[in-house]
Design a protein around this motif. Structure first.
Motif, PDB file in Angstrom:
ATOM      1  N   UNK A 486       6.988   3.768  -6.547  1.00  0.00           N
ATOM      2  CA  UNK A 486       5.946   3.172  -7.377  1.00  0.00           C
ATOM      3  C   UNK A 486       4.920   2.376  -6.616  1.00  0.00           C
ATOM      4  N   UNK A 487       4.701   2.720  -5.331  1.00  0.00           N
ATOM      5  CA  UNK A 487       3.754   1.967  -4.507  1.00  0.00           C
ATOM      6  C   UNK A 487       2.560   2.815  -4.080  1.00  0.00           C
ATOM      7  N   UNK A 488       2.348   3.947  -4.728  1.00  0.00           N
ATOM      8  CA  UNK A 488       1.231   4.799  -4.354  1.00  0.00           C
ATOM      9  C   UNK A 488      -0.105   4.120  -4.527  1.00  0.00           C
ATOM     10  N   UNK A 489      -0.212   3.229  -5.495  1.00  0.00           N
ATOM     11  CA  UNK A 489      -1.471   2.542  -5.740  1.00  0.00           C
ATOM     12  C   UNK A 489      -1.876   1.585  -4.632  1.00  0.00           C
ATOM     13  N   UNK A 490      -0.937   1.194  -3.773  1.00  0.00           N
ATOM     14  CA  UNK A 490      -1.281   0.287  -2.679  1.00  0.00           C
ATOM     15  C   UNK A 490      -2.239   0.928  -1.688  1.00  0.00           C
ATOM     16  N   UNK A 491      -2.206   2.232  -1.571  1.00  0.00           N
ATOM     17  CA  UNK A 491      -3.099   2.941  -0.664  1.00  0.00           C
ATOM     18  C   UNK A 491      -4.428   3.203  -1.330  1.00  0.00           C
ATOM     19  N   UNK A 492      -4.411   3.510  -2.609  1.00  0.00           N
ATOM     20  CA  UNK A 492      -5.627   3.930  -3.301  1.00  0.00           C
ATOM     21  C   UNK A 492      -6.679   2.832  -3.349  1.00  0.00           C
ATOM     22  N   UNK A 493      -6.263   1.568  -3.484  1.00  0.00           N
ATOM     23  CA  UNK A 493      -7.277   0.524  -3.685  1.00  0.00           C
ATOM     24  C   UNK A 493      -7.802  -0.058  -2.382  1.00  0.00           C
ATOM     25  N   UNK A 494      -7.453   0.508  -1.258  1.00  0.00           N
ATOM     26  CA  UNK A 494      -7.965   0.000   0.010  1.00  0.00           C
ATOM     27  C   UNK A 494      -8.658   1.114   0.774  1.00  0.00           C
TER      28      UNK A 494
END
Length: 612
Positions: A486-494
């Motif tokens: 559930x940490x895929x969003x950590x890459x998307x917003x940077x």
């Protein structure tokens, strides 16, 4: 790098042994560079002395005539001989030549000083790094039982502040060497000017050096005391921050600050005492030099019948001697303090890591499938306290095993045994039915992914974090592992993607995000055994359930050991081991234990589920 150490001694003998031990360590590290740098130090001292020596005939030339250089003692005679050999007879010519040589010596000394400073800096900084490498390596290779029992605050202080003082030791050593060289050179110059007055100065200087000995011995004692006080202060900083929130909540901020400053005051008192000792020695040296100057003038006039040029030259040398003499005293005090502080740190760390026997290096015996684990009457201790006593349990291969129990039951120590980090003090540890010797435990380590309670991440980028310990994971694998927890969003917003910086101690991420990153990193190791010790405690119940389910999907065949206080872990567990006070009090299939209303597992499941 071998660290030499002093034999135990008391008082003065221990202080002396500490200095010798640290000097041996430095000598072994520096090797031939030590002698090269020492040569530069003495060359600088000699050139400084030559510069002063050149001033003697120059003063005579200014005060008298060309022939008057002879009045400046032996130095003047040498200068007169050189002028005669070169055919320089006029006062102006001799003065021009003398000043030119003086400037050349000053320029050469500047070149030597630069080379000396470069070599000294390289050795001092490199020595500190080498000491840290030695201690880090010693701790990293020590048996886990010894490492787990370390006082982390004291160890952290020893590995940072105390070892940094070793850099101060090196600088003080070079400073003492340079000062001693300067004193030797000035002594030769003084002898060339007036042996009688030099003898008076040496007598006074020797008496002064002996008189200052108590301050050097006191510096060693203060160094040992400062090491202990600083260690407490180092930990106090962390305790202050940890207690600040409840202190604010209870309106006890002033009391919390006052209590936390106690260590800081003790550290300041020790440091202040050392600085005052340095100041006292400086005052004593200055006073003694003034007295010596008066004695020299009187002895020169009354006994040696010295001329004005000789007296001026001797006073000039005496003024120049004051600085290296005072520097030598300060350097010796700093050496004593630094060596004692280092010895205290060395003793502290050695005592900690020597508490368990080490094992020889072995070739790993591969664990090439999900292992089944078993403990038989196993016991383990930490810090001299028995944590597990006669534990027998099993972890079925390819299944999820939950280790449950209240705080302090010994769950983390049990995880360390099952991961092969700890060796049972009594009993046996088996892997797939074989007794786990050093080679088999080494093979288990290569098949293991361990995620503990501490939020360990590495710098500087997300990619390096995910790749730490992974087996050639590419970008696609990294993104898949992040998505699984559930940490895929950590890459998307940077904008940096996988190359985004994580920051110092990964403070840009929340506690839950840091745990997800560590779990993704564990997946990328493709482990056959995964141990999760409270690895999801920063997540809420729903997030924990999703993450654990994602881990099981990504690693369907792995053996997984989970320590958790949440029902989500019990929901996916196939097997349960329940600990109380270091003993296994309940074990079995999760479904059977939940179906038994009298079991601890069933009671916990009901209470945890109703609370959720």
């Amino acid at each position: 790098m071998t660290v030499a150490r002093a034999e135990p001694a008391d008082g003065q003998g221990r202080d002396r042994d500490a200095r010798r031990a640290l000097l041996r360590v430095f000598r072994d590290y520096a090797g031939s560079r030590l002698w090269g740098t020492a040569a530069l130090v003495f060359a600088a001292a000699i050139l400084e002395g030559v510069g002063v020596l050149l001033l003697v005939p120059l003063i005579s030339l200014v005060l008298g005539d060309a022939a008057g250089a002879v009045a400046a003692g032996r130095a003047g005679e040498i200068a007169a001989g050189i002028f005669s050999a070169l055919g320089v007879q006029s006062k102006e010519g001799q003065l021009a030549l003398g000043l030119g040589v003086f400037l050349a010596v000053v320029g050469l000394r500047a070149i030597v000083d630069l080379a000396r400073a470069r070599s000294m800096t390289s050795l001092a900084l490199g020595f500190v790094v080498a000491l840290r490498a030695h201690f880090f390596g010693a701790i990293a290779e020590a048996p886990w039982g010894a490492v787990a029992g370390l006082d982390r605050e004291a160890a952290g202080h020893s590995l940072s502040v105390d070892l940094s003082r070793a850099e101060g030791f090196v600088w003080a050593f070079w400073t003492a060497l340079l000062a001693a060289g300067s004193l030797a050179v000035y002594g030769v110059i003084a002898m060339a000017v007036s042996p009688a007055m030099t003898a008076v100065a040496l007598a006074v200087g020797g008496a002064l050096f002996l008189a200052l000995r108590p301050l050097r011995r006191r510096a060693a004692r203060l160094g040992t005391q400062m090491s202990g006080e600083d260690a407490g202060f180092y930990g106090q900083t962390g305790r202050f921050l940890a207690g600040l929130k409840p202190a604010r909540a209870h309106r006890l901020s002033r009391e919390h600050v006052a209590r936390s400053l106690a260590s800081a005051r003790r550290v300041a008192d020790r440091a202040g005492a050392l600085q005052m000792d340095l100041a006292r020695s400086g005052i004593v040296v200055q006073t003694a030099v003034a007295v010596t100057a008066v004695v020299i003038v009187l002895s020169g006039v009354m006994l040696a019948d010295a001329g004005a040029e000789t007296l001026i030259a001797m006073l000039l040398v005496l003024v120049r001697i004051m600085r290296p003499f005072q520097t030598l005293q300060h350097a010796l005090q700093n050496i004593a303090s630094s060596a004692a502080s280092y010895q205290a740190a060395d003793d502290r760390l050695r005592a900690a890591v020597a508490s368990a026997p080490s094992e020889p290096a072995v070739s790993p015996r591969a664990v090439d499938r999900a292992p089944g684990l078993r403990l038989v009457n196993a016991s383990a201790s930490a810090g001299g306290v028995r944590i597990l006593d006669g534990v027998s349990c099993q972890v079925p291969a390819g299944r999820v095993t939950l280790i449950a129990g209240f705080s302090g039951a010994g769950k983390t120590t049990l995880c360390d045994l099952l991961a092969g980090l700890l060796v049972p003090e009594d009993g046996d540890f088996e892997i797939d039915g074989q007794r786990a010797d050093a080679a088999l435990r080494a093979g288990l380590a290569e098949a293991l992914a361990y995620v503990g309670q501490e939020p360990f991440l590495v710098e500087p980028t997300l990619r390096e974090n995910l790749g730490w310990g992974a087996r050639g994971a590419d970008d696609a694998a990294m993104r898949a592992a992040l998505a699984a927890v559930g940490a895929g969003g950590l890459v998307a917003w940077d904008a940096g993607g996988l190359d985004m910086p994580v920051g110092v101690e990964a403070t840009r991420f929340s506690g839950g995000e840091r745990q997800r990153l560590r779990l993704a990193r564990a997946i990328l190791r493709a482990p056959r055994l995964m141990v999760l010790d409270e690895a999801t405690n920063a997540l809420d119940a729903a997030a924990e359930s999703d993450v654990l389910s994602g881990l099981r999907r990504e690693l369907p065949d792995a053996t997984i050991v989970i320590v958790s206080h949440r029902p989500a872990a019990l929901a996916i567990a196939d097997h349960v081991v329940w600990l109380e006070a270091g003993r296994v009090v309940e074990e079995g299939a999760s479904s059977a234990l939940r179906a038994d209303p009298s079991s601890r597992t069933a009671n916990w499941w009901r209470s945890a589920s109703s609370a959720g």
